[in-house]
Design an enzyme around this catalytic site. Structure first.
Site, PDB file in Angstrom:
ATOM      1  CE  LYS A 282      -4.054   0.479   0.467  1.00 15.49           C
ATOM      2  NZ  LYS A 282      -5.129   0.633   0.326  1.00 15.49           N
ATOM      3  CD  GLU A 289      -6.908   8.602   2.090  1.00 11.20           C
ATOM      4  OE1 GLU A 289      -7.929   7.976   2.273  1.00 11.20           O
ATOM      5  OE2 GLU A 289      -5.917   8.356   2.246  1.00 11.20           O
TER       6      GLU A 289
END
Ligand code: ARG
Length: 468
Positions: A282, A289
């Site tokens: 990841k 965000e």
């Protein structure tokens, strides 16, 4: 005993004292409080209300306290309700009687209004500066990526190819409007309430205009009642911050989308990404965000203050003490998020080939093929239908428009000739849209020049930092 303790027989208990205090948040405006007190004392001496010697003692006493607060050596006393009392009681402890004369012709009501206005100006100025830095990054990227084409979207569906520079400049103009809003919040704060005293003015012969001049306020507030109870300038600042956060949030939403495997338009720098504690592969756009997420708290700050203000009778009410944390939080959040966004944009890698590849997909040339027919005399509505049918044909045969043979085109309309292929290239399509404000080569070059000129104007208009 508190500074106002004369008419009281006993004090409040410790928790009540803490509940009623604003000292913690007030520490953020300590320097503004001292600036205002030094100006007030200077004005009192000029008007012969206090002696020159007292003024000198007050001035050097306050300068010393300002230094202690800045260096962190100032000893805060929890019995001081707010910054005004903390500074005044320390001053009186340090220099005696002259310190006790400082509060002549003044109330904490006009004092707090003055401090917050000075603070709001400082916050707005910092935000204007941050706004300029972010817009500079957008300008540099728009310059660098001229010619790079990606799909433009409506409804998040491929629409028509656009230049990346054009897309980035759209954000430049959003932040340009934010600059105007922030500058107008600065102007709203730029008026001096000192001299209103508690609410009605005072019998001392104050020279309010002189205090305004000393503190660098553009004007002096003409109504003492309004002076102590107005917090509109904080609402202006919070609204400007909210809109700017909304713009940042939209930008960050695109950064999140664009850095996904599905889009692959950009690769964020490792310095602006995080990993997963369980999934080794990841690379998450956490900071984009988080910026999107922090937008909510800034909206919350605006709603909180609107709600505090809505039922207040004139003039000062203790509710107003609640008006400081929100703007401080909103300003810090926006400032941090602008810095993060600038860094993310500056360091991201742009995957031009992926953008171009995607710009071909989703029949982004359809409008231009319809225009091709219309330019050959077919009414546009009919051309729209012919190309719509061609798109359906392509979908049924799993083809793009660029995969169609000249025969397939000609079967759809005899007006098609071999040169239609020229109108299928996403770069050619984007570069040709040269209406003012369009995504064409010349139009974007012209827009970039206009954006640079606007940036220079705004940079020149940046207010000077406050001086003591
Ligand atoms: N701590 C107060 C505030 O932050 C200062 C003004 C207090 N005035 C008063 N009359 N209690 O708003």
């Amino acid at each position: 005993m508190a500074l106002w303790g004369g008419r009281f027989e006993k004090g409040v208990d410790a928790f009540t004292q803490e509940f009623g205090a604003s000292l913690e948040v007030d520490k953020s405006m300590a320097q503004q409080d001292i600036r205002a007190s030094r100006a007030h004392a200077k004005m009192l001496a000029k008007q012969g209300i206090i002696s020159e010697d007292d003024q000198k003692a007050i001035d050097s006493g306050l300068e010393k306290i300002a230094g202690e607060i800045e260096q962190g050596t100032f000893v805060w006393d929890v019995n001081d309700e707010d910054i005004h009392m903390a500074v005044e009681s320390k001053l009186t402890k340090d220099i005696g009687a002259p310190g006790a004369r400082l509060h002549t012709g003044r109330s904490r009501n006009d004092q707090v209004a003055c401090d917050i206005r000075l603070l709001a100006k400082d916050l707005a100025r910092d935000l204007l500066q941050g706004n300029l830095s972010l817009r500079k990054v957008l300008l540099e990227l728009a310059e660098k990526y001229q010619g790079v084409v990606l799909p433009g979207y409506t409804h998040l569906q491929h629409a028509q190819p656009v230049q990346l520079s054009h897309h980035l400049l759209a954000y430049f103009w959003m932040f340009t409007r934010d600059y105007t809003r922030l500058a107008s919040a600065y102007d709203a704060a730029d008026a001096n309430p000192l001299g209103a005293a508690a609410l009605a003015g005072t019998t001392y012969p104050l020279d309010r205009a002189y205090t305004s001049k000393l503190l660098g306020f553009a004007t002096t507030i003409p109504n003492s009642l309004d002076a102590v109870s107005d917090r509109d300038y904080l609402l202006d600042l919070e609204y400007a911050a909210s809109v700017s956060m909304m713009h940042l949030s939209r930008l960050c939403e695109e950064i999140v989308l664009w850095s996904s495997t599905e889009f692959g338009f950009i690769t964020l720098s490792d310095s602006y990404s995080t990993g997963s504690s369980i999934m080794p592969q990841k690379k998450n756009p956490d900071f984009a965000e988080l910026t999107r997420g922090k937008t909510g708290r800034v909206y919350g700050d605006l709603m909180a203050l609107l709600t505090v203000m809505k039922g207040l009778p004139l003039t000062y009410n203790k509710d107003l003490q609640e008006c400081k944390e929100g703007p401080l939080d909103a300003a810090k959040t926006l400032s941090d998020c602008m810095e993060i966004a600038s860094g993310m944009l500056e360091t991201m890698q742009v995957n031009e080939d992926t953008m171009l590849e995607q710009a071909k997909r989703g029949f982004t040339a359809a409008t231009d093929v319809a225009d091709y027919l219309a330019k050959k005399g077919m009414p546009f509505r009919e051309a729209h239908r012919v190309v719509g049918e061609l798109v359906l044909y392509c979908e049924q045969h799993h083809k793009g428009l660029e995969d169609l043979t000249p025969e397939e085109f000609k079967a759809a309309s005899p007006l098609f000739e071999d040169d239609v292929a020229r109108d299928l290239d996403p770069k050619g399509i984007a570069y040709a849209r040269n209406t003012y404000g369009g995504t064409g080569k010349d139009a974007v070059a012209e827009q970039l020049a206009e954006a640079k000129a606007r940036y220079a104007t705004d940079e020149d208009a940046l207010p000077a930092p406050a001086s003591n």
